[in-house]
Design an enzyme around this catalytic site. Structure first.
Site, PDB file in Angstrom:
ATOM      1  N   HIS A  30       0.815  -1.219   0.000  1.00 12.04           N
ATOM      2  CA  HIS A  30       0.000   0.000   0.000  1.00 12.04           C
ATOM      3  C   HIS A  30       0.852   1.275   0.000  1.00 12.04           C
ATOM      4  O   HIS A  30       0.353   2.346   0.342  1.00 12.04           O
ATOM      5  CB  HIS A  30      -0.956   0.016   1.202  1.00 12.04           C
ATOM      6  CG  HIS A  30      -2.104  -0.953   1.071  1.00 12.04           C
ATOM      7  ND1 HIS A  30      -2.959  -1.258   2.109  1.00 12.04           N
ATOM      8  CD2 HIS A  30      -2.542  -1.687   0.006  1.00 12.04           C
ATOM      9  CE1 HIS A  30      -3.863  -2.145   1.697  1.00 12.04           C
ATOM     10  NE2 HIS A  30      -3.625  -2.420   0.437  1.00 12.04           N
ATOM     11  N   CYS A  39       5.761  11.325  -8.135  1.00 14.34           N
ATOM     12  CA  CYS A  39       5.379  12.411  -9.049  1.00 14.34           C
ATOM     13  C   CYS A  39       4.113  12.010  -9.796  1.00 14.34           C
ATOM     14  O   CYS A  39       4.076  10.954 -10.430  1.00 14.34           O
ATOM     15  CB  CYS A  39       6.511  12.694 -10.032  1.00 14.34           C
ATOM     16  SG  CYS A  39       6.018  13.931 -11.263  1.00 14.34           S
ATOM     17  N   CYS A  57       8.854  17.787  -8.538  1.00 13.82           N
ATOM     18  CA  CYS A  57       9.498  16.481  -8.749  1.00 13.82           C
ATOM     19  C   CYS A  57      10.962  16.720  -9.096  1.00 13.82           C
ATOM     20  O   CYS A  57      11.258  17.507 -10.003  1.00 13.82           O
ATOM     21  CB  CYS A  57       8.792  15.760  -9.898  1.00 13.82           C
ATOM     22  SG  CYS A  57       9.701  14.309 -10.482  1.00 13.82           S
ATOM     23  N   SER A  82      -7.630  -6.661   9.614  1.00 15.38           N
ATOM     24  CA  SER A  82      -9.045  -6.936   9.850  1.00 15.38           C
ATOM     25  C   SER A  82      -9.723  -7.685   8.702  1.00 15.38           C
ATOM     26  O   SER A  82     -10.895  -8.024   8.790  1.00 15.38           O
ATOM     27  CB  SER A  82      -9.792  -5.623  10.113  1.00 15.38           C
ATOM     28  OG  SER A  82      -9.721  -4.802   8.963  1.00 15.38           O
TER      29      SER A  82
HETATM   30  P1  OAD Z   1      -7.523  -2.336  10.582  1.00 14.38           P
HETATM   31  O1  OAD Z   1      -7.535  -1.131  11.456  1.00 14.38           O
HETATM   32  O2  OAD Z   1      -8.689  -2.552   9.683  1.00 14.38           O
HETATM   33  O3  OAD Z   1      -7.382  -3.658  11.470  1.00 14.38           O
HETATM   34  C1  OAD Z   1      -6.404  -3.795  12.460  1.00 14.38           C
HETATM   35  C2  OAD Z   1      -6.466  -5.202  13.004  1.00 14.38           C
HETATM   36  O4  OAD Z   1      -5.432  -5.349  13.964  1.00 14.38           O
HETATM   37  C3  OAD Z   1      -7.777  -5.576  13.682  1.00 14.38           C
HETATM   38  O5  OAD Z   1      -8.187  -6.868  13.229  1.00 14.38           O
HETATM   39  C4  OAD Z   1      -7.407  -5.610  15.175  1.00 14.38           C
HETATM   40  O6  OAD Z   1      -8.141  -6.594  15.897  1.00 14.38           O
HETATM   41  C5  OAD Z   1      -5.953  -5.996  15.112  1.00 14.38           C
HETATM   42  N1  OAD Z   1      -5.132  -5.541  16.260  1.00 14.38           N
HETATM   43  C6  OAD Z   1      -5.229  -4.379  16.963  1.00 14.38           C
HETATM   44  N2  OAD Z   1      -4.292  -4.314  17.913  1.00 14.38           N
HETATM   45  C7  OAD Z   1      -3.549  -5.452  17.797  1.00 14.38           C
HETATM   46  C8  OAD Z   1      -2.426  -5.976  18.516  1.00 14.38           C
HETATM   47  N3  OAD Z   1      -1.844  -5.315  19.524  1.00 14.38           N
HETATM   48  N4  OAD Z   1      -1.952  -7.197  18.139  1.00 14.38           N
HETATM   49  C9  OAD Z   1      -2.531  -7.880  17.123  1.00 14.38           C
HETATM   50  N5  OAD Z   1      -3.583  -7.433  16.430  1.00 14.38           N
HETATM   51  C10 OAD Z   1      -4.088  -6.229  16.748  1.00 14.38           C
HETATM   52  O7  OAD Z   1      -6.145  -2.281   9.758  1.00 14.38           O
HETATM   53  P2  OAD Z   1      -5.724  -3.085   8.446  1.00 14.38           P
HETATM   54  O8  OAD Z   1      -6.372  -4.417   8.391  1.00 14.38           O
HETATM   55  O9  OAD Z   1      -4.258  -3.013   8.355  1.00 14.38           O
HETATM   56  O10 OAD Z   1      -5.459   0.921   3.442  1.00 14.38           O
HETATM   57  O11 OAD Z   1      -6.347  -2.169   7.306  1.00 14.38           O
HETATM   58  C11 OAD Z   1      -6.148  -2.534   5.970  1.00 14.38           C
HETATM   59  C12 OAD Z   1      -6.108  -1.308   5.091  1.00 14.38           C
HETATM   60  O12 OAD Z   1      -7.284  -0.524   5.317  1.00 14.38           O
HETATM   61  C13 OAD Z   1      -4.974  -0.357   5.409  1.00 14.38           C
HETATM   62  O13 OAD Z   1      -3.768  -0.705   4.773  1.00 14.38           O
HETATM   63  C14 OAD Z   1      -5.502   0.944   4.888  1.00 14.38           C
HETATM   64  C15 OAD Z   1      -6.903   0.863   5.434  1.00 14.38           C
HETATM   65  O14 OAD Z   1      -7.870   1.593   4.776  1.00 14.38           O
HETATM   66  C16 OAD Z   1      -5.283   2.043   2.743  1.00 14.38           C
HETATM   67  O15 OAD Z   1      -5.179   3.135   3.262  1.00 14.38           O
HETATM   68  C17 OAD Z   1      -5.237   1.810   1.262  1.00 14.38           C
END
Ligand code: OAD
Length: 231
Positions: free
Chosen positions: A106, A114, A133, A174
């Site tokens: 990501h 740029c 740039c 998640s």
């Molecule tokens: P989320 O915020 O959706 O999910 C975070 C996950 O981490 C959840 O399932 C929590 O239960 C878990 N969690 C929280 N604390 C934790 C800990 N201490 N140990 C283990 N697990 C823990 O974040 P992502 O799944 O990374 O994309 O989100 C995916 C994408 O959505 C991101 O890359 C971003 C976002 O929109 C873009 O911006 C393109």
């Protein structure tokens, strides 16, 4: 020699003090995705978007890798076969924790892109709207982040390694955002053993062979110890 693919999400950096997206008080409770994480949001209000990522870059610079990042680096160094970490995170805690075979699918906070010639360059301090740039001179710099509606990086390489994976782990994500949420299905098709390591089951949790629940700084080092012991 076995191939291990590890997908990480915001949860692995949570204990380093970087907020996740979908927690009750997470980033998407404070900002509208359309405003700060889409090409349309950037076209409409570039300052809002640049300021958002300036804030996140400053926050990440203050954070330090935790025991989970370090355990994955230890796994890469000690495992006989390939260990590939694919992160959805835009912080640099995996590389500062010692991982080398790493894909930022990501994008990355420490990089600018740029909008005209697609040149990329490192940034460590605040960006500003209309920044030039260094390659083509266009005042079209943007954060090097994959926004919704854009194609994540290195998908061919990721699917190639998933297609020959023996183990697949998803840590702290998640399971709401594709294509990353579909990696478990691809690894399963390849015959890999799959494990979800998270605080609570994700949206695709039922697709994994096994689950380990708890904070990443505890679960990930223990899981790495077990993999290294069993080979
Ligand atoms: P989320 O915020 O959706 O999910 C975070 C996950 O981490 C959840 O399932 C929590 O239960 C878990 N969690 C929280 N604390 C934790 C800990 N201490 N140990 C283990 N697990 C823990 O974040 P992502 O799944 O990374 O994309 O989100 C995916 C994408 O959505 C991101 O890359 C971003 C976002 O929109 C873009 O911006 C393109």
């Amino acid at each position: 020699m076995s191939t291990i693919v590890i997908l990480t999400g915001a949860g692995i950096s949570a204990e380093s003090g970087i907020e996740t997206f979908r927690a009750e008080t997470g980033l998407w409770a404070q900002h509208r995705v359309e405003d700060v994480a889409t090409p349309e949001g950037f076209a409409k209000d570039p300052k809002r978007v640049v300021d958002f990522y300036n804030g996140r870059r400053a926050q990440a610079a203050k954070a330090v890798p935790n025991a989970a990042h370090e355990a994955l680096a230890r796994l890469e160094a000690a495992h006989d076969g390939e260990v590939l970490v694919v992160t959805q995170n835009v912080d640099d805690l995996h590389e500062r924790g010692g991982s080398h075979n790493l894909i930022h699918m990501h994008g990355a906070l420490n990089s600018a892109l740029c909008g005209v010639c697609e040149h990329r360059w490192p940034v460590t301090s605040d960006m500003h709207v209309g920044q030039e740039c260094p390659a083509c001179g266009a005042p079209a710099a943007r954060p090097d982040i994959v926004w919704f509606g854009e194609m994540p990086h290195q998908m061919d390489r990721i699917f190639d390694v998933l297609g020959r994976a023996d183990f697949f782990a998803a840590i702290g994500t998640s399971g709401n955002v594709y294509p990353a949420a579909g990696f478990v299905a691809e690894a399963t098709r390849a015959g890999a053993h799959t494990v979800e390591i998270n605080m609570a089951p994700s949206a695709v949790g039922s697709e994994f062979d096994a689950a380990i629940m708890g904070p990443a700084t505890q679960t990930v080092p223990a899981w790495v110890d077990q993999i290294l012991k069993n080979g």
